[in-house]
Design a protein around this motif. Sequence first.
Motif, PDB file in Angstrom:
ATOM      1  N   PRO A   1      13.872 -25.895 -16.822  1.00  0.00           N
ATOM      2  CA  PRO A   1      13.219 -27.050 -17.468  1.00  0.00           C
ATOM      3  C   PRO A   1      13.780 -27.308 -18.869  1.00  0.00           C
ATOM      4  O   PRO A   1      14.062 -26.374 -19.628  1.00  0.00           O
ATOM      5  CB  PRO A   1      11.754 -26.636 -17.525  1.00  0.00           C
ATOM      6  CG  PRO A   1      11.591 -25.654 -16.411  1.00  0.00           C
ATOM      7  CD  PRO A   1      12.891 -24.905 -16.366  1.00  0.00           C
ATOM      8  N   LEU A   2      13.939 -28.578 -19.196  1.00  0.00           N
ATOM      9  CA  LEU A   2      14.460 -28.956 -20.512  1.00  0.00           C
ATOM     10  C   LEU A   2      13.600 -28.383 -21.635  1.00  0.00           C
ATOM     11  O   LEU A   2      14.103 -27.908 -22.654  1.00  0.00           O
ATOM     12  CB  LEU A   2      14.526 -30.479 -20.620  1.00  0.00           C
ATOM     13  CG  LEU A   2      14.985 -31.048 -21.967  1.00  0.00           C
ATOM     14  CD1 LEU A   2      16.395 -30.584 -22.306  1.00  0.00           C
ATOM     15  CD2 LEU A   2      14.898 -32.568 -21.960  1.00  0.00           C
ATOM     16  N   ALA A   3      12.275 -28.428 -21.437  1.00  0.00           N
ATOM     17  CA  ALA A   3      11.370 -27.908 -22.464  1.00  0.00           C
ATOM     18  C   ALA A   3      11.624 -26.430 -22.728  1.00  0.00           C
ATOM     19  O   ALA A   3      11.595 -25.974 -23.880  1.00  0.00           O
ATOM     20  CB  ALA A   3       9.920 -28.118 -22.042  1.00  0.00           C
ATOM     21  N   THR A   4      11.892 -25.669 -21.668  1.00  0.00           N
ATOM     22  CA  THR A   4      12.136 -24.233 -21.831  1.00  0.00           C
ATOM     23  C   THR A   4      13.436 -23.982 -22.580  1.00  0.00           C
ATOM     24  O   THR A   4      13.499 -23.140 -23.487  1.00  0.00           O
ATOM     25  CB  THR A   4      12.186 -23.553 -20.454  1.00  0.00           C
ATOM     26  OG1 THR A   4      10.929 -23.741 -19.795  1.00  0.00           O
ATOM     27  CG2 THR A   4      12.463 -22.066 -20.589  1.00  0.00           C
ATOM     28  N   ARG A   5      14.486 -24.735 -22.239  1.00  0.00           N
ATOM     29  CA  ARG A   5      15.769 -24.538 -22.911  1.00  0.00           C
ATOM     30  C   ARG A   5      15.693 -24.915 -24.388  1.00  0.00           C
ATOM     31  O   ARG A   5      16.270 -24.248 -25.253  1.00  0.00           O
ATOM     32  CB  ARG A   5      16.857 -25.340 -22.184  1.00  0.00           C
ATOM     33  CG  ARG A   5      17.259 -24.685 -20.855  1.00  0.00           C
ATOM     34  CD  ARG A   5      18.367 -25.444 -20.146  1.00  0.00           C
ATOM     35  NE  ARG A   5      17.852 -26.584 -19.393  1.00  0.00           N
ATOM     36  CZ  ARG A   5      18.245 -27.840 -19.556  1.00  0.00           C
ATOM     37  NH1 ARG A   5      19.154 -28.135 -20.481  1.00  0.00           N
ATOM     38  NH2 ARG A   5      17.756 -28.807 -18.815  1.00  0.00           N
ATOM     39  N   ARG A   6      14.969 -25.974 -24.687  1.00  0.00           N
ATOM     40  CA  ARG A   6      14.805 -26.346 -26.095  1.00  0.00           C
ATOM     41  C   ARG A   6      13.965 -25.309 -26.835  1.00  0.00           C
ATOM     42  O   ARG A   6      14.243 -24.997 -27.993  1.00  0.00           O
ATOM     43  CB  ARG A   6      14.159 -27.729 -26.187  1.00  0.00           C
ATOM     44  CG  ARG A   6      15.112 -28.864 -25.848  1.00  0.00           C
ATOM     45  CD  ARG A   6      14.474 -30.218 -26.062  1.00  0.00           C
ATOM     46  NE  ARG A   6      15.440 -31.291 -25.892  1.00  0.00           N
ATOM     47  CZ  ARG A   6      15.134 -32.588 -25.932  1.00  0.00           C
ATOM     48  NH1 ARG A   6      13.880 -32.961 -26.133  1.00  0.00           N
ATOM     49  NH2 ARG A   6      16.077 -33.502 -25.766  1.00  0.00           N
ATOM     50  N   ALA A   7      12.942 -24.792 -26.168  1.00  0.00           N
ATOM     51  CA  ALA A   7      12.108 -23.762 -26.791  1.00  0.00           C
ATOM     52  C   ALA A   7      12.930 -22.518 -27.107  1.00  0.00           C
ATOM     53  O   ALA A   7      12.757 -21.880 -28.158  1.00  0.00           O
ATOM     54  CB  ALA A   7      10.939 -23.399 -25.879  1.00  0.00           C
ATOM     55  N   ILE A   8      13.841 -22.158 -26.219  1.00  0.00           N
ATOM     56  CA  ILE A   8      14.698 -20.989 -26.441  1.00  0.00           C
ATOM     57  C   ILE A   8      15.628 -21.232 -27.629  1.00  0.00           C
ATOM     58  O   ILE A   8      15.823 -20.352 -28.476  1.00  0.00           O
ATOM     59  CB  ILE A   8      15.490 -20.668 -25.159  1.00  0.00           C
ATOM     60  CG1 ILE A   8      14.539 -20.141 -24.081  1.00  0.00           C
ATOM     61  CG2 ILE A   8      16.584 -19.641 -25.446  1.00  0.00           C
ATOM     62  CD1 ILE A   8      15.171 -19.978 -22.717  1.00  0.00           C
ATOM     63  N   LEU A   9      16.211 -22.433 -27.706  1.00  0.00           N
ATOM     64  CA  LEU A   9      17.087 -22.756 -28.840  1.00  0.00           C
ATOM     65  C   LEU A   9      16.316 -22.706 -30.153  1.00  0.00           C
ATOM     66  O   LEU A   9      16.796 -22.149 -31.151  1.00  0.00           O
ATOM     67  CB  LEU A   9      17.695 -24.146 -28.645  1.00  0.00           C
ATOM     68  CG  LEU A   9      18.570 -24.663 -29.800  1.00  0.00           C
ATOM     69  CD1 LEU A   9      19.774 -23.760 -30.019  1.00  0.00           C
ATOM     70  CD2 LEU A   9      19.000 -26.107 -29.540  1.00  0.00           C
ATOM     71  N   ILE A  10      15.124 -23.281 -30.176  1.00  0.00           N
ATOM     72  CA  ILE A  10      14.293 -23.262 -31.384  1.00  0.00           C
ATOM     73  C   ILE A  10      13.991 -21.824 -31.793  1.00  0.00           C
ATOM     74  O   ILE A  10      14.107 -21.448 -32.974  1.00  0.00           O
ATOM     75  CB  ILE A  10      12.994 -24.048 -31.146  1.00  0.00           C
ATOM     76  CG1 ILE A  10      13.296 -25.552 -31.058  1.00  0.00           C
ATOM     77  CG2 ILE A  10      11.970 -23.776 -32.245  1.00  0.00           C
ATOM     78  CD1 ILE A  10      12.144 -26.382 -30.529  1.00  0.00           C
ATOM     79  N   SER A  11      13.626 -20.992 -30.823  1.00  0.00           N
ATOM     80  CA  SER A  11      13.305 -19.593 -31.118  1.00  0.00           C
ATOM     81  C   SER A  11      14.523 -18.864 -31.669  1.00  0.00           C
ATOM     82  O   SER A  11      14.415 -18.074 -32.619  1.00  0.00           O
ATOM     83  CB  SER A  11      12.798 -18.891 -29.853  1.00  0.00           C
ATOM     84  OG  SER A  11      11.628 -19.516 -29.364  1.00  0.00           O
ATOM     85  N   LEU A  12      15.700 -19.130 -31.088  1.00  0.00           N
ATOM     86  CA  LEU A  12      16.927 -18.473 -31.545  1.00  0.00           C
ATOM     87  C   LEU A  12      17.222 -18.809 -33.006  1.00  0.00           C
ATOM     88  O   LEU A  12      17.469 -17.910 -33.828  1.00  0.00           O
ATOM     89  CB  LEU A  12      18.101 -18.910 -30.669  1.00  0.00           C
ATOM     90  CG  LEU A  12      19.490 -18.460 -31.132  1.00  0.00           C
ATOM     91  CD1 LEU A  12      19.584 -16.946 -31.150  1.00  0.00           C
ATOM     92  CD2 LEU A  12      20.571 -19.060 -30.251  1.00  0.00           C
TER      93      LEU A  12
END
Length: 470
Positions: A256-267
């Motif tokens: 999911p796009l939301a999950t990938r963006r959340a991972i980038l934000i967390s990184l």
Amino acid sequence: MFTAFRISSTYRQYMVAFIANFSTLLYGISVGWVSPTVPKLMSVDTPLPIGPITVEQASLISALLYIGGLVGSLSFGWLAGRIGRKWALFCGTVPHIFAHLLIIFAKSFAFLYVSRILSGLGCGATFVALPIYVSEISEDRLRGIMGAIFCNMVSMGLVIGRALGSYLDFYVVPYAVLVVLAIFVIVFPMFPETPQYLLLKQRDDIAEKSLRFLRGVSRDLKVPMPVAVQDEFNALKSSPTLSNQSLSISLADFRPLATRRAILISLVLISGRSLCGVLPLDNYTASILVESGSNWSPDISAIIVGIFELVGSNLAIFFIDRNGRRVILIASSLGGALFITLLGSIFFAKSYFNVDTSSFSWLSILALGGFMTLAAIGMVAIPLSVSAEVLPPKLRSLVCTTFMLLYWAMTFAIVNFFLTFSNIVGMYTPMWLFACWCLFEMTFVYFILPETKGKSFDEVALELEGKRNK
């Protein structure tokens, strides 16, 4: 136990978060203790029977905490998914106990090496399990403030650690820390596991009892819950991020796009806690101020800077749910860049123009204290709680653990080589590099991070998908 005293839901959540954050206090003490202690260990009056330690040994004593943190994040992050957030956090106290017993019996720097690694193991548990635990016990309206307690307790620990290291005998300090550990070990087991973790494990009745406790409702399942609490529990049970999931993680969970963006934000945000420069400046505060030309007492100056940081972490609690995460992160990054640039300029003027900076020692303390204050308000206080807010519950332990491994590795390298690098290229160079990261983080937050203030996990997911929950 606490229901009999009719503690309100809000204060009950604050109480649980405050006690849980005693583990964070231990991390702050572990970092703050180094600043006044390392110069003592390097002096001719060292308390160690073998004599003074070298610069290289001093660097390792400072940095090995973060190697332990790397291993601790990996092991306790796994435990947070297996035995729960609560018990993973509780088990993280065991390494701290042995670490401070080693200091009591320390006869050489080797004792301190092992002690710092063990402390790091406990700190790794804190950084992985605590933000998830606090986020999952909190109501949406309180989640930001509850997460900011983390930074507040770190700052408080820094001040306590610097004061203990400055004014108590080397072998007395660990006894004071063991008292803090005893309070946590006795009180924290009284609190429940998080409702979301229990629902992930299909323990619905225990999850309901947990939520009842946290919201100040009778834990007797026969007693009806207030409508608001019942609605919250129903929403958790029916949440797409919690319901009908297998416990195993697959590649489909990351699509999911939301999950990938959340991972980038967390990184970016978790890495920023190291790359903004807070930790090397925390570890070497006294040495940095001496290098800047300040003629004030290094120990007192370090405590003053720690108080600046404590003020910042308290302001974070005040502002975080009034102004939102985005605004605070942007202001923190921009202001931090300006202050750390000023500090670098002081070093540059001293090195290249032979300016007598001792005549304005207060400016170095103001620049460093101002940076620490603003960093504590946003760049340090917010990343872990935001990560817990944007990541799906199923992936939180895995993603947070992975990025904490990176965080600890980067921090070890930065802290261990900071003094050597500064001696080669000048102290102003790392200061200006830290400023560059702050400006990058400000830009990233402005364009990428949605506001998470007062929103449920599903509402945040819609924001990350570029949608609005109507």
